[in-house]
Design a protein around this motif. Structure first.
Motif, PDB file in Angstrom:
ATOM      1  N   ASN A 360       0.838  -1.198   0.000  1.00  0.00           N
ATOM      2  CA  ASN A 360       0.000   0.000   0.000  1.00  0.00           C
ATOM      3  C   ASN A 360       0.878   1.256   0.000  1.00  0.00           C
ATOM      4  O   ASN A 360       1.824   1.357   0.788  1.00  0.00           O
ATOM      5  N   PRO A 361       0.628   2.222  -0.856  1.00  0.00           N
ATOM      6  CA  PRO A 361       1.430   3.464  -0.851  1.00  0.00           C
ATOM      7  C   PRO A 361       1.415   4.154   0.500  1.00  0.00           C
ATOM      8  O   PRO A 361       2.411   4.761   0.896  1.00  0.00           O
ATOM      9  N   HIS A 362       0.308   4.059   1.231  1.00  0.00           N
ATOM     10  CA  HIS A 362       0.244   4.685   2.545  1.00  0.00           C
ATOM     11  C   HIS A 362       1.243   4.036   3.492  1.00  0.00           C
ATOM     12  O   HIS A 362       1.929   4.709   4.269  1.00  0.00           O
ATOM     13  N   ASN A 363       1.357   2.694   3.401  1.00  0.00           N
ATOM     14  CA  ASN A 363       2.326   2.000   4.246  1.00  0.00           C
ATOM     15  C   ASN A 363       3.761   2.372   3.871  1.00  0.00           C
ATOM     16  O   ASN A 363       4.645   2.508   4.724  1.00  0.00           O
ATOM     17  N   MET A 364       4.001   2.546   2.573  1.00  0.00           N
ATOM     18  CA  MET A 364       5.332   2.958   2.127  1.00  0.00           C
ATOM     19  C   MET A 364       5.691   4.340   2.678  1.00  0.00           C
ATOM     20  O   MET A 364       6.812   4.570   3.134  1.00  0.00           O
ATOM     21  N   LYS A 365       4.714   5.218   2.635  1.00  0.00           N
ATOM     22  CA  LYS A 365       4.966   6.560   3.162  1.00  0.00           C
ATOM     23  C   LYS A 365       5.228   6.511   4.661  1.00  0.00           C
ATOM     24  O   LYS A 365       6.131   7.190   5.188  1.00  0.00           O
TER      25      LYS A 365
END
Length: 511
Positions: A360-365
């Motif tokens: 998930n991009p949110h997790n990457m951020k």
């Protein structure tokens, strides 16, 4: 600067334009009603040009006198009373100081002069005032002759300056560079220039001697300014005498010595005086208060126009600079827009070539933010050890045996009873820098049994450390137990080993 030079004689007023350092062609106005009307029409076209009035009149009187040496208001009051007593019927009068007497009270030597026939000058000044034309000053040919005398460097010798004017032959006597006497002989009674000079010079010498202006044994220099064509005749007629020396100077040579520009080949000296007035005007000889007021207003207007021009130029420069800045910003904006478009296209190209991911991009951020937080807040012993080392510098008697460093979560909120608390992330630096502490074991060395000095050294060390913000020091063990509940126990035996002054400190730092 453009000027108008007005030359007033007993017959007419000649108006000479002055521009770019030279005289133009003159206009002549007769001394009558028609001349005043024509002059008025001329001023309508040139009323904003400053005027310099040079007079060469028969009715100009000169008188030498002395007065007490005073200055300021007292000097001005004495001069005003003397001028009123001498020349009551004319407002055109002046007084100039010519040094001081060498003996006695050392009074001031004064020259008083006036234009005694005000009717010769007033009609012209009335026309100037009616048009509110700026009049810089009223000047006398005889008084301006002092500039000639100083320029030709006659020093302190007596000098008789003879000039051929349009209104006649003028003879002015100077002593030490100052005017003493001047007279104008009209053209009507003159036969030839040489004969008139010889005849009138003899009369002037007799007058100077009878009035004690020229000492009996003095040598007089006679300087004759005339047209070049008159020089051969004058050289023949004017022969030197034991007490008299003639010096002849042509108009062309006089212009070169005075560094003047004169239009045409003038046969009279009017243009020389006018050129000198145009290029190097002295302070006004005779004052006309009403006309000088218009000149002051003209100067104020000129200054305002100059300031307006400067303000306009500054505004144009400012506007131009802003326009250049705006153009530069516009070009920078276009360049940034093109670079953003290129970067976005490049990003889309790279994104299209990347394989799909399930992260998930949110997790990457969040992972990136967490890494940055750990990098920023992760604890390290270096800063705290640096503070301890700096505090130990002034206390060499403190010997450190061991140190234990750790980062802790002191101050973290307590968990509910019966619930196992999750492992704390505070010692790692999440979400802020953790509290650090050091257990320091050491001793006082050398120690000679002086517990007061030992406790004082520990107190100074503790005070030095606690000057740092966020740092607190607790004394866990002391060389001497000074608590009320403690007891003093010891043996006196010379054979025993020396007692060590050991101590333990707890240093807590909340960065």
């Amino acid at each position: 600067m453009a000027k108008q030079l007005l030359f007033l004689s007993n017959h007419s007023l000649n108006v000479w334009p002055w521009d770019r350092g030279g005289l133009g062609l003159p206009m002549s106005f007769h001394h009558d009603e028609a001349g005043w009307q024509a002059f008025s029409q001329h001023l309508k076209r040139t009323k904003n040009i400053p005027n310099f009035l040079l007079v060469d009149l028969i009715e100009e009187e000169f008188q030498l006198d002395t007065m007490p040496h005073v200055s300021g208001p007292a000097h001005r009051a004495i001069v005003a009373r003397r001028l009123t007593a001498l020349y009551r019927d004319t407002p055109y009068r002046q007084a100039s100081r010519q040094g001081r007497d060498p003996d006695g009270r050392r009074d001031d030597r004064m020259l008083f002069s006036a234009l005694t026939n005000a009717e010769m000058i007033s009609p012209w000044l009335d026309v100037i005032a009616a048009h509110m034309a700026p009049l810089v000053g009223i000047y006398s040919v005889a008084l301006m002759g002092q500039m000639f005398a100083k320029k030709f460097d006659f020093g302190q010798e007596p000098l008789l300056l003879v000039t051929e004017q349009s209104s006649g032959l003028r003879q002015s006597f100077y002593l030490g560079g100052y005017l003493q006497f001047s007279r104008l002989i009209p053209n009507d009674g003159l036969d030839t220039l040489a004969g008139a000079i010889l005849t009138e010079t003899a009369k002037t010498l007799q007058f100077l001697g009878s009035n004690r202006l020229l000492a009996r044994d003095s040598h007089l220099q006679v300087l004759i300014l005339c047209d070049e064509q008159q020089l051969p005749q004058l050289r023949t007629a004017c022969q030197d005498k034991p007490a008299l020396t003639y010096r002849l100077l042509g108009m062309d040579k006089a212009r070169q010595l005075l560094n003047l520009k004169v239009a045409g080949a003038a046969a009279e000296c009017d243009e020389l005086f006018l050129s000198l007035l145009g290029s190097k005007p002295p302070p006004s000889h005779y004052h006309a208060r009403q006309q000088s007021r218009h000149y002051q207003l003209w100067k104020a207007r000129s200054a305002l126009h100059g300031l307006s021009a400067v303000a306009a130029a500054a505004s144009l420069l400012w506007s131009g600079a802003n326009s250049l800045d705006a153009w530069e910003q516009y070009q920078n904006t276009l360049s940034a827009t093109r670079e953003a478009s290129v970067s976005e296209a490049h990003y889309k190209q790279l994104a299209s070539q990347m394989s799909p991911t399930k992260v998930n991009p949110h997790n990457m951020k969040s992972a990136v933010d967490l890494a940055k937080m750990l990098q920023r807040n992760a604890p390290a012993p270096g800063p705290l050890l640096f503070l301890v080392s700096a505090a130990l510098g002034p206390s060499p008697e403190l010997k450190v045996n061991s140190m234990q460093w750790e980062a802790s979560d002191i101050g973290a909120p307590a968990t509910q009873t019966g619930i196992e608390a999750p492992p704390s992330a505070a010692p790692l630096g999440i979400p802020r820098k953790p509290v650090q502490q050091i257990l320091l074991d050491g001793e006082i060395e050398p120690f000679h049994g002086d517990y007061r000095d030992a406790l004082g050294a520990l107190g100074r060390f503790k005070a030095t450390l606690e000057k740092n913000p966020g740092l607190k020091v607790d004394l866990l063990e002391s060389p001497l137990d000074i608590k009320p509940s403690g007891s003093l126990v010891g043996k006196i035996d010379p054979s025993m080993e020396p007692v060590k002054a050991a101590f333990r400190l707890k240093i807590v730092w909340n960065p």
